[in-house]
Enzyme design. Structure first.
Site, PDB file in Angstrom:
ATOM      1  N   HIS A   1       0.818  -1.228   0.000  1.00  0.00           N
ATOM      2  CA  HIS A   1       0.000   0.000   0.000  1.00  0.00           C
ATOM      3  C   HIS A   1       0.843   1.265   0.000  1.00  0.00           C
ATOM      4  O   HIS A   1       2.059   1.226   0.208  1.00  0.00           O
ATOM      5  CB  HIS A   1      -0.975   0.009   1.178  1.00  0.00           C
TER       6      HIS A   1
ATOM      7  N   GLU B   1      -3.902   3.520   1.676  1.00  0.00           N
ATOM      8  CA  GLU B   1      -4.195   3.711   3.094  1.00  0.00           C
ATOM      9  C   GLU B   1      -4.395   5.203   3.347  1.00  0.00           C
ATOM     10  O   GLU B   1      -3.506   6.012   3.059  1.00  0.00           O
ATOM     11  CB  GLU B   1      -3.053   3.192   3.976  1.00  0.00           C
TER      12      GLU B   1
ATOM     13  N   ASN C   1      -5.918  11.963  11.309  1.00  0.00           N
ATOM     14  CA  ASN C   1      -5.611  12.410  12.656  1.00  0.00           C
ATOM     15  C   ASN C   1      -6.811  13.178  13.197  1.00  0.00           C
ATOM     16  O   ASN C   1      -7.280  14.136  12.566  1.00  0.00           O
ATOM     17  CB  ASN C   1      -4.355  13.282  12.650  1.00  0.00           C
TER      18      ASN C   1
ATOM     19  N   HIS D   1      -0.216   2.336  -9.962  1.00  0.00           N
ATOM     20  CA  HIS D   1       1.113   2.642  -9.429  1.00  0.00           C
ATOM     21  C   HIS D   1       1.113   3.850  -8.510  1.00  0.00           C
ATOM     22  O   HIS D   1       0.132   4.602  -8.426  1.00  0.00           O
ATOM     23  CB  HIS D   1       2.132   2.839 -10.555  1.00  0.00           C
TER      24      HIS D   1
ATOM     25  N   GLU E   1       6.630   3.799  -9.421  1.00  0.00           N
ATOM     26  CA  GLU E   1       7.246   4.641 -10.445  1.00  0.00           C
ATOM     27  C   GLU E   1       8.221   5.607  -9.781  1.00  0.00           C
ATOM     28  O   GLU E   1       7.837   6.382  -8.906  1.00  0.00           O
ATOM     29  CB  GLU E   1       6.186   5.432 -11.209  1.00  0.00           C
TER      30      GLU E   1
ATOM     31  N   HIS F   1       4.074   7.017   3.553  1.00  0.00           N
ATOM     32  CA  HIS F   1       4.991   5.916   3.288  1.00  0.00           C
ATOM     33  C   HIS F   1       4.422   4.990   2.229  1.00  0.00           C
ATOM     34  O   HIS F   1       3.251   5.069   1.870  1.00  0.00           O
ATOM     35  CB  HIS F   1       5.259   5.109   4.570  1.00  0.00           C
TER      36      HIS F   1
ATOM     37  N   GLU G   1       7.247   1.011   5.124  1.00  0.00           N
ATOM     38  CA  GLU G   1       6.731   0.154   6.190  1.00  0.00           C
ATOM     39  C   GLU G   1       6.905  -1.313   5.791  1.00  0.00           C
ATOM     40  O   GLU G   1       6.752  -1.670   4.617  1.00  0.00           O
ATOM     41  CB  GLU G   1       5.256   0.460   6.434  1.00  0.00           C
TER      42      GLU G   1
END
Length: 319
Positions: free
Chosen positions: A12, A72, A76, A170, A233, A260, A306
């Site tokens: 992700h 994802e 917050n 991508h 990419e 990330h 991650e």
């Protein structure tokens, strides 16, 4: 048993959002489905995982850690009520992250459907020289590239689009030194360089990596990778590697936006041992902090990657 990078997946890409309800609605409009939500009230943030999940989707019905092509969204608490809050999309200074990309069955109809629904565009099909790609804007202003799975001449006669055929194709990030970045993603992360697109006239190159094989060339005007998911990419603008002071923005320092990318691995402990042996720079080891089921490594530009366990291959966490 040693970790096998050929079993890794580009799982992700994480984007921070202001209002999750508005953002989820947009990604659902382009055919994605909310496949998981993890709430973290103790630290005041929630994460929403969206992916293509119809019977014709690449990863239909799979556990979220056993997929590619997930977006994802991180929320917050309270940002939706803050009139001054806005994310940094990465396409104005300081630059870094560029866009996510979906591929569609009928690019003209797909773009019209988005426009008719009131969504904005950074670049419409009719803008500029490149008439075969468009960039829509999600509610936070992140760029969503749209590419076609078929040549324009095949779809011009029809006005319909089927979102069940779409792919999260991508994610694009800009890199300073392509040799260092390509070595990292191939040697450290185990990805394959599946296509290089040189645009010397505009002084940039594009490098596409994935855990799949290089696809055969398709029809003219159509990316041979348009039917795939899980591509990374890398965009290199000529000359950045020669500037000692040049650096890209990772999205996690202020101003924040993109967070990330994530790799799902065959064996989390063994994969982290392998990364350690490869001499990676760590943002977070498995043993650091409260969360013992994720790690973060850094690529040559400082982007966070991650690392999570593919729960189909080895059950470890109760996600």
């Amino acid at each position: 048993m040693a970790s096998n990078p050929s079993k890794y997946k580009f799982n992700h890409s994480m984007l921070r959002v202001k209002d999750p309800q508005v953002s989820v609605k947009f990604y659902e409009f382009i055919g994605m489905k909310l496949i998981n939500k993890i709430q973290n009230p103790d630290v005041k943030f929630d994460v929403y995982f969206l992916a293509y999940d119809t019977p014709s989707a690449v990863s239909a019905g799979k556990h979220w850690t056993d997929r590619e092509g997930i977006i994802e969204l991180t929320h917050n608490y309270g940002t939706e009520n803050d009139p001054d809050y806005k994310v940094h999309t990465g396409n104005s200074d300081p630059k870094g992250f560029g866009h996510v990309c979906i591929s569609v069955d009928n690019i003209q109809a797909a773009c019209k459907r988005l426009e008719d629904a009131g969504y904005r565009f950074q670049k419409k099909l009719t803008d500029g020289r490149m008439r075969h790609i468009a960039f829509a804007l999600d509610p936070d202003g992140y760029w969503v590239e749209i590419i076609g799975q078929k040549p324009l001449e095949e779809t011009e006669a029809t006005t319909t689009t089927d979102v069940t055929t779409y792919r999260m194709n991508h994610t694009m990030i800009r890199v300073k030194d392509p040799e260092k970045s390509l070595a990292f993603y191939q040697d450290i992360c185990g990805m394959n360089l599946v296509r290089t697109h040189e645009v010397a006239a505009a002084s940039f190159n594009l490098y596409f990596l994935s855990y799949g094989a290089s696809p055969a060339d398709g029809p003219s005007g159509v990316s041979p990778m348009a039917g795939q998911e899980g591509l990374l990419e890398l965009t290199w603008n000529y000359g950045t590697e020669k500037d000692a002071d040049f650096k890209y923005h990772d999205g996690n320092a202020e101003p924040q936006g993109f967070g990330h990318i994530c790799l799902a691995v065959d064996d989390l402990e063994e994969a982290c041992k392998r990364f350690e042996e490869k001499g990676v720079n760590w943002r977070k080891r498995l043993t650091d902090g409260r969360m013992k089921n994720i790690a973060f490594i850094l690529d040559p530009d400082g982007y966070w990657i991650e690392i999570v366990q593919n729960e189909k291959l080895k059950q470890r966490s109760n996600w």
